[in-house]
Each structure stands twice: as C-alpha cells, then as structure tokens.
Scaffold this motif. Sequence first.
Motif, short mmCIF file in Angstrom:
data_model
loop_
_atom_site.label_atom_id
_atom_site.label_comp_id
_atom_site.label_asym_id
_atom_site.label_seq_id
_atom_site.Cartn_x
_atom_site.Cartn_y
_atom_site.Cartn_z
N SER A 1 0.58 -8.94 4.94
CA SER A 1 -0.15 -7.95 4.14
C SER A 1 0.85 -7.17 3.30
O SER A 1 1.74 -6.51 3.84
CB SER A 1 -0.93 -7.00 5.04
OG SER A 1 -1.38 -5.87 4.32
N ASN A 2 0.68 -7.25 1.99
CA ASN A 2 1.58 -6.57 1.06
C ASN A 2 0.83 -5.45 0.35
O ASN A 2 -0.18 -5.69 -0.31
CB ASN A 2 2.13 -7.58 0.04
CG ASN A 2 2.98 -6.91 -1.02
OD1 ASN A 2 3.71 -5.98 -0.75
ND2 ASN A 2 2.87 -7.40 -2.25
N GLN B 1 -5.02 -1.13 1.48
CA GLN B 1 -4.30 -1.99 2.42
C GLN B 1 -4.92 -1.95 3.81
O GLN B 1 -4.95 -2.97 4.51
CB GLN B 1 -2.82 -1.62 2.48
CG GLN B 1 -2.01 -2.66 3.27
CD GLN B 1 -0.52 -2.40 3.23
OE1 GLN B 1 -0.07 -1.28 3.01
NE2 GLN B 1 0.26 -3.45 3.46
N ILE C 1 -6.01 -5.23 5.86
CA ILE C 1 -5.54 -5.59 7.19
C ILE C 1 -6.72 -5.78 8.15
O ILE C 1 -6.72 -6.70 8.98
CB ILE C 1 -4.56 -4.53 7.72
CG1 ILE C 1 -3.27 -4.56 6.89
CG2 ILE C 1 -4.24 -4.76 9.19
CD1 ILE C 1 -2.31 -3.43 7.21
N ILE D 1 3.79 -6.77 7.65
CA ILE D 1 3.24 -5.75 6.78
C ILE D 1 4.36 -5.09 5.97
O ILE D 1 5.32 -4.57 6.52
CB ILE D 1 2.50 -4.65 7.57
CG1 ILE D 1 1.39 -5.25 8.43
CG2 ILE D 1 1.94 -3.59 6.63
CD1 ILE D 1 0.71 -4.23 9.35
N PRO E 1 4.25 -1.94 4.01
CA PRO E 1 3.20 -0.93 4.01
C PRO E 1 3.20 -0.01 2.79
O PRO E 1 4.24 0.31 2.21
CB PRO E 1 3.50 -0.13 5.28
CG PRO E 1 4.98 -0.21 5.42
CD PRO E 1 5.37 -1.59 4.90
N ILE F 1 -2.76 -0.65 12.64
CA ILE F 1 -1.67 -1.37 13.31
C ILE F 1 -1.88 -1.33 14.83
O ILE F 1 -1.67 -2.34 15.51
CB ILE F 1 -0.31 -0.77 12.91
CG1 ILE F 1 0.02 -1.14 11.46
CG2 ILE F 1 0.80 -1.27 13.85
CD1 ILE F 1 1.29 -0.49 10.94
N VAL G 1 6.62 -4.76 10.79
CA VAL G 1 6.61 -4.00 9.54
C VAL G 1 7.99 -4.12 8.92
O VAL G 1 9.00 -3.95 9.60
CB VAL G 1 6.27 -2.52 9.80
CG1 VAL G 1 6.41 -1.70 8.53
CG2 VAL G 1 4.85 -2.40 10.36
#
Length: 367
Positions: free
Chosen positions: A50-51, A96, A100, A113, A115, A125, A137
């Motif tokens: 996840s960006n 975001q 997620i 991630i 974040p 998270i 992360v």
Amino acid sequence: MRIHHTSRRWRAAAAASLVAAIAVAGSGCGSRSNDGGGSGSGDKPFIALSNGFIGNGWRQTMIAKFEAAATQAQSDGLLGKFKVVNAPGENSATEQVAQIKSLLLQKPDALLIDPASPTALKPVIQQACDAGIKVVVFDSAIDAPCAHVLLNSFKDWATAAAEPLVKGIGGKGTVIVSRGVVGSQPEEEMYKTTQEILAANPEVKVAATVNGMCDGAKAQKAVLGVLSSVPKVDGVIGCGDGYGVAQAFSTAGKPIPALTFETNGRALNYWNDSKLDNGSVAVMSDPGQSVAALWEAIDLLDGKDIPKQLTFPIVLVEQKDLGAWASALKPDEYAAWPWTQDLFRKQVEAVKTGGAPVQPPIPSAAN
C-alpha cells in the motif's frame, strides 16, 4: 521454504470478522497485481504493498523497483503473488486507510506500507496485525507497535542536503527552503533538522519557504512564484528537487544558486554537464527500501529474527561518483541501492551488531 505464520484457516476466519467491521472500500488508484498463476497457495506467500502517494518520481521508482524484485522472487519460488495499490490524491491518510481495509479483505500474508501519516494508520495496522498479517512499514516511522519498520535516517538526509550547501555559500547569504511532502513523518523530521542547521548559521537568512513536494516540477512552479519578491538567492535547500529549481532560476533570468539536486538521471546529468561547484549536492532517501521491505516480509514469514526497526543507508551522490550514477539512470529514474536478499540480511546483521552499514554497489547502465 517453510513459512512460519498463523494458519490460513484461522486467518480466513479473522478476515471474515473484519468484513463485518470494515466497509468494503475501492481498490484504490493505480492498483497492480501479479497472481503468479493465480493461487498464491501452499507455502508461497501473498504480499501486498500500500503506497500512500504516487505523485512524484521517487515514489514511481520505488514501485517499479518493488515490482521488478517481486516478479523475480516469484520466478525464484519465494513468492506466490503480489499486489500494489497506490492511493490517489496528495498523500491522504483517509484514502490510504480505505485502501488498506480493502487489501485486508484479500487476506495477504504480509502487508508493506509506505504511509501517508505516522499516526492515522495505527488502527488499521493493528487490525492487520490482529488478523495474523505481518506488517512492514517503510520510508517512515509509524505509531503502530505491532509493525516492523524499515527506513532511512531522515536526519542524515536533511543534514547532507543542508550542511554542504551552507558551507558552499560561505556560511552566509540568503536561501529558499523547499519542503517535501508536508504532513508526513519524514518531512517533519527533515524540516526540524533543516531549521536546527539554519539556527546554527545565523548569517544565513531564509527569504521564503515553499512546498516543493520533493518533486522537481512542483518545486519549479513554487520557487518561480517567489523569485520576483526575492532580489538575491545564494542557495535553495530542498529534499531532492534541484533540477526543477534550476529551471525556475533560468526562466527568471537569474544565476543558478547552490541546489539540493534530486537523485534521478535527468538532474544528475544536468549537474554533471553544468559542472556546478557551488555547494550543490544530490541526496535523497533510497527508493530501494521497498525491495528491502519485501525481503524483510519474506524473512519474517519464514520465522527469522529481525529487529522491529531497521535503519538503512540514504543515497548520497558525491562528486566522485556523479558520472557513474548519471550514466546508469534513465532520465526519470531515481538512484536506488540494489538490495538483494543477501545484502538485506547483511544489513540486518549490521543493525543487530552495531556494525558499519552495508554499502551496496552503484548499479551499472547494464543493470
């Protein structure tokens, strides 16, 4: 490879309970997946990334490096499938979080991630950790104790960006400060470090502060917007946006000051060809962190002991290595350390023992 993680049966039940608690969000902007045959079953894990922001070349290089490494890891039998989802907008934590939550419903074994916020992602998270998902992360600290964190030293980055420039202008003069992705933890730490360096050099005055987003095009527009009100500028302290800033000065018909160049091919070739020797520097964090995070997730799933926080080296392009880096990079490609699984593990040992950081090789044009 034997995978030590919570059983898929339990995780499926945990994920099902998440459905009741989580509204199904869209898959996000710029989603890409590679199913590696479509199953991702057995001992081959499914890893999702996840960006939180895709709007600059550094993030685009980071994703490209991850996808190349993940594809190779599939071929090597280390990975079942992977998925990349890029949040739309300007580093929105809300977007975001929704992204997620959607990924959690797809039951990855590990979640990487980058974040948008050091605090806002904490609840989601924790939901991932509670579902037995390994969370790594990278590129930022995070307020989430269950996650593993892999990052560069943002203090080192900001110091390497500002101190040579201040020294290059003789410790006095007028500067513009071009800030990065405001609101992110790295930018907050870097801006604080920049302010400390400037406070220690009282003869350096800040004429203007702009938001360049660590992106040359955005910095060019932002700096051009203030140049008419600033009679003389000796330097622009940025986070890797110097090429765009140079274009702003050229457009305004003003001499090119000392700059903090981005570490992409276009900027490094411009710096190399223009032979600037005025305190300019090229330094940024390493987009290859995404690849290191991939190796970390694979090792965590394999039960290996890895510290909760890993600090990896920044990319600092010095004059002696400028030609090598410039020849190895495409115009929009950023300098990234080539983290292999072996180099990653050596850096983990260096962190554990307090030894010198691993120094990966400068990639060649053939790579």
